[in-house]
Design a protein around this motif. Structure first.
Motif, PDB file in Angstrom:
ATOM      1  N   MET A 193       7.742  -1.018  14.128  1.00 31.73           N
ATOM      2  CA  MET A 193       8.227  -1.655  12.915  1.00 31.73           C
ATOM      3  C   MET A 193       7.046  -2.236  12.132  1.00 31.73           C
ATOM      4  SD  MET A 193      10.887  -4.777  12.662  1.00 31.73           S
ATOM      5  CE  MET A 193      10.901  -5.844  11.280  1.00 31.73           C
ATOM      6  N   LYS A 194       6.980  -1.904  10.870  1.00 32.93           N
ATOM      7  CA  LYS A 194       5.922  -2.429  10.014  1.00 32.93           C
ATOM      8  C   LYS A 194       6.298  -3.835   9.550  1.00 32.93           C
ATOM      9  CE  LYS A 194       5.893   0.951   6.997  1.00 32.93           C
ATOM     10  NZ  LYS A 194       5.489   1.865   5.928  1.00 32.93           N
ATOM     11  N   ILE A 195       5.360  -4.763   9.622  1.00 32.70           N
ATOM     12  CA  ILE A 195       5.629  -6.134   9.203  1.00 32.70           C
ATOM     13  C   ILE A 195       5.036  -6.399   7.833  1.00 32.70           C
ATOM     14  CG2 ILE A 195       5.261  -8.562   9.736  1.00 32.70           C
ATOM     15  CD1 ILE A 195       5.417  -7.814  12.679  1.00 32.70           C
ATOM     16  N   ARG A 196       3.732  -6.234   7.688  1.00 29.95           N
ATOM     17  CA  ARG A 196       3.077  -6.376   6.378  1.00 29.95           C
ATOM     18  C   ARG A 196       1.747  -5.650   6.429  1.00 29.95           C
ATOM     19  NH1 ARG A 196       2.956 -10.981   8.926  1.00 29.95           N
ATOM     20  NH2 ARG A 196       4.922 -11.660   8.028  1.00 29.95           N
ATOM     21  N   GLY A 197       1.391  -5.094   5.290  1.00 34.08           N
ATOM     22  CA  GLY A 197       0.129  -4.355   5.230  1.00 34.08           C
ATOM     23  C   GLY A 197       0.044  -3.510   3.975  1.00 34.08           C
ATOM     24  N   PHE A 198      -0.845  -2.535   4.003  1.00 37.59           N
ATOM     25  CA  PHE A 198      -1.143  -1.728   2.829  1.00 37.59           C
ATOM     26  C   PHE A 198      -1.178  -0.252   3.179  1.00 37.59           C
ATOM     27  CE2 PHE A 198      -3.223  -5.856   2.498  1.00 37.59           C
ATOM     28  CZ  PHE A 198      -2.713  -6.313   1.290  1.00 37.59           C
ATOM     29  N   GLU A 199      -0.830   0.567   2.197  1.00 42.17           N
ATOM     30  CA  GLU A 199      -0.885   2.022   2.325  1.00 42.17           C
ATOM     31  C   GLU A 199      -1.352   2.588   0.992  1.00 42.17           C
ATOM     32  OE1 GLU A 199       3.141   3.222   3.010  1.00 42.17           O
ATOM     33  OE2 GLU A 199       3.197   2.408   5.032  1.00 42.17           O
ATOM     34  N   VAL A 200      -1.884   3.791   1.033  1.00 41.30           N
ATOM     35  CA  VAL A 200      -2.178   4.519  -0.198  1.00 41.30           C
ATOM     36  C   VAL A 200      -0.848   5.043  -0.736  1.00 41.30           C
ATOM     37  CG1 VAL A 200      -3.372   6.523  -1.172  1.00 41.30           C
ATOM     38  CG2 VAL A 200      -4.484   5.132   0.593  1.00 41.30           C
ATOM     39  N   VAL A 201      -0.657   4.970  -2.060  1.00 39.05           N
ATOM     40  CA  VAL A 201       0.587   5.475  -2.651  1.00 39.05           C
ATOM     41  C   VAL A 201       0.695   6.980  -2.434  1.00 39.05           C
ATOM     42  CG1 VAL A 201       0.777   3.632  -4.383  1.00 39.05           C
ATOM     43  CG2 VAL A 201      -0.432   5.741  -4.957  1.00 39.05           C
ATOM     44  N   SER A 202       1.884   7.512  -2.568  1.00 34.63           N
ATOM     45  CA  SER A 202       2.124   8.946  -2.391  1.00 34.63           C
ATOM     46  C   SER A 202       1.278   9.756  -3.368  1.00 34.63           C
ATOM     47  CB  SER A 202       3.599   9.262  -2.616  1.00 34.63           C
ATOM     48  OG  SER A 202       4.400   8.524  -1.727  1.00 34.63           O
ATOM     49  N   GLU A 203       0.899  10.935  -2.958  1.00 34.03           N
ATOM     50  CA  GLU A 203      -0.005  11.789  -3.739  1.00 34.03           C
ATOM     51  C   GLU A 203       0.441  11.964  -5.189  1.00 34.03           C
ATOM     52  OE1 GLU A 203      -3.545  13.591  -4.208  1.00 34.03           O
ATOM     53  OE2 GLU A 203      -2.875  12.659  -2.360  1.00 34.03           O
ATOM     54  N   GLY A 204       1.730  12.119  -5.419  1.00 28.09           N
ATOM     55  CA  GLY A 204       2.242  12.316  -6.776  1.00 28.09           C
ATOM     56  C   GLY A 204       2.070  11.119  -7.688  1.00 28.09           C
ATOM     57  N   PHE A 205       1.778   9.948  -7.129  1.00 23.84           N
ATOM     58  CA  PHE A 205       1.603   8.720  -7.913  1.00 23.84           C
ATOM     59  C   PHE A 205       0.155   8.249  -7.950  1.00 23.84           C
ATOM     60  CE2 PHE A 205       6.049   8.725  -6.675  1.00 23.84           C
ATOM     61  CZ  PHE A 205       6.672   8.460  -7.884  1.00 23.84           C
ATOM     62  N   ARG A 206      -0.731   8.977  -7.309  1.00 23.74           N
ATOM     63  CA  ARG A 206      -2.149   8.611  -7.310  1.00 23.74           C
ATOM     64  C   ARG A 206      -2.741   8.789  -8.702  1.00 23.74           C
ATOM     65  NH1 ARG A 206      -5.459   9.741  -2.616  1.00 23.74           N
ATOM     66  NH2 ARG A 206      -7.086   9.036  -4.041  1.00 23.74           N
ATOM     67  N   ILE A 207      -3.535   7.834  -9.131  1.00 24.85           N
ATOM     68  CA  ILE A 207      -4.248   7.914 -10.402  1.00 24.85           C
ATOM     69  C   ILE A 207      -5.651   8.462 -10.174  1.00 24.85           C
ATOM     70  CG2 ILE A 207      -5.099   6.580 -12.384  1.00 24.85           C
ATOM     71  CD1 ILE A 207      -1.994   6.721 -12.122  1.00 24.85           C
TER      72      ILE A 207
ATOM     73  N   ARG B   1      -8.779  -5.333   3.037  1.00 20.25           N
ATOM     74  CA  ARG B   1      -8.994  -5.882   4.375  1.00 20.25           C
ATOM     75  C   ARG B   1      -9.576  -7.281   4.261  1.00 20.25           C
ATOM     76  NH1 ARG B   1     -14.175  -2.243   6.020  1.00 20.25           N
ATOM     77  NH2 ARG B   1     -15.673  -3.513   4.905  1.00 20.25           N
ATOM     78  N   ARG B   2      -9.407  -8.037   5.321  1.00 23.22           N
ATOM     79  CA  ARG B   2      -9.965  -9.389   5.402  1.00 23.22           C
ATOM     80  C   ARG B   2     -11.414  -9.273   5.854  1.00 23.22           C
ATOM     81  NH1 ARG B   2      -6.063 -11.629   9.489  1.00 23.22           N
ATOM     82  NH2 ARG B   2      -7.511 -13.358   9.570  1.00 23.22           N
ATOM     83  N   ALA B   3     -12.297 -10.021   5.208  1.00 20.96           N
ATOM     84  CA  ALA B   3     -13.726  -9.946   5.527  1.00 20.96           C
ATOM     85  C   ALA B   3     -14.024 -10.485   6.922  1.00 20.96           C
ATOM     86  CB  ALA B   3     -14.536 -10.700   4.480  1.00 20.96           C
ATOM     87  N   THR B   4     -13.285 -11.525   7.336  1.00 20.44           N
ATOM     88  CA  THR B   4     -13.462 -12.106   8.669  1.00 20.44           C
ATOM     89  C   THR B   4     -12.086 -12.417   9.247  1.00 20.44           C
ATOM     90  OG1 THR B   4     -13.494 -14.441   8.000  1.00 20.44           O
ATOM     91  CG2 THR B   4     -15.598 -13.233   7.867  1.00 20.44           C
ATOM     92  N   ASN B   5     -12.045 -12.777  10.514  1.00 12.92           N
ATOM     93  CA  ASN B   5     -10.782 -13.147  11.151  1.00 12.92           C
ATOM     94  C   ASN B   5     -10.167 -14.397  10.526  1.00 12.92           C
ATOM     95  OD1 ASN B   5     -10.852 -10.994  12.909  1.00 12.92           O
ATOM     96  ND2 ASN B   5     -11.838 -12.146  14.547  1.00 12.92           N
ATOM     97  N   HIS B   6     -10.969 -15.204   9.862  1.00 13.71           N
ATOM     98  CA  HIS B   6     -10.478 -16.453   9.278  1.00 13.71           C
ATOM     99  C   HIS B   6     -10.265 -16.356   7.770  1.00 13.71           C
ATOM    100  CE1 HIS B   6     -10.911 -18.457  13.112  1.00 13.71           C
ATOM    101  NE2 HIS B   6     -12.118 -17.910  13.219  1.00 13.71           N
ATOM    102  N   SER B   7     -10.490 -15.185   7.191  1.00 12.66           N
ATOM    103  CA  SER B   7     -10.237 -15.001   5.755  1.00 12.66           C
ATOM    104  C   SER B   7      -8.732 -14.996   5.515  1.00 12.66           C
ATOM    105  CB  SER B   7     -10.817 -13.673   5.271  1.00 12.66           C
ATOM    106  OG  SER B   7     -12.209 -13.638   5.423  1.00 12.66           O
ATOM    107  N   SER B   8      -8.288 -15.763   4.539  1.00 12.62           N
ATOM    108  CA  SER B   8      -6.853 -15.794   4.246  1.00 12.62           C
ATOM    109  C   SER B   8      -6.448 -14.645   3.337  1.00 12.62           C
ATOM    110  CB  SER B   8      -6.462 -17.122   3.598  1.00 12.62           C
ATOM    111  OG  SER B   8      -7.111 -17.271   2.353  1.00 12.62           O
ATOM    112  N   GLY B   9      -7.394 -14.120   2.568  1.00 11.52           N
ATOM    113  CA  GLY B   9      -7.078 -13.059   1.608  1.00 11.52           C
ATOM    114  C   GLY B   9      -7.648 -11.719   2.014  1.00 11.52           C
TER     115      GLY B   9
END
Length: 131
Positions: A1-15, A25-33
């Protein structure tokens, strides 16, 4: 089950179909963003903004949102997100209009052109629960 994260959009919607998309990605384990990277080189004229489609979509729980913030290093130089804080709702993921492709409007508030190179970090996203 996916909780939260990022994916590349489907090929037909790629710009930027000819570019390798780097997921946030987070730069360090303590990065909030999560750092978002520019998929292309951008030259932003003085006092203008440029909308950059990231070719990335975010998935999260139904009671969460992704907030997009300017990077402090760019903000000090006068380069900010046009709407100051972007808000991505959970149901934006895989929407029928653009598959949830996150756009970032970058505004140059200075009197000089500003160059963002391909792969430069342009903003940060953080996930939040809401009531």
């Amino acid at each position: 089950m996916k909780i939260r994260g990022f994916e590349v959009v489907s090929e037909g919607f790629r710009i930027h179909k000819d570019k390798e998309i780097k997921l946030p990605r987070r730069a360090t384990n303590h990065s909030s963003g999560y750092d978002f990277y520019s998929p292309v080189k951008i030259i932003i004229p003085p006092h203008e903004s440029v909308l950059v489609m990231s070719d990335i979509k975010a998935y999260m729980q139904s009671d969460e949102e992704l907030l997009m913030f300017p990077r402090s290093g760019l903000g000090i130089k006068g380069i900010i997100i046009r709407n100051t804080i972007g808000k991505i709702d959970s149901d934006y993921y895989s929407n029928i209009k653009n598959d949830g492709n996150i756009g970032i409007s970058i505004w140059n508030t200075t009197d000089n052109p500003f160059v963002i190179e391909e792969g430069d970090r342009v903003c940060q996203g953080s996930f939040y629960k809401y009531l």
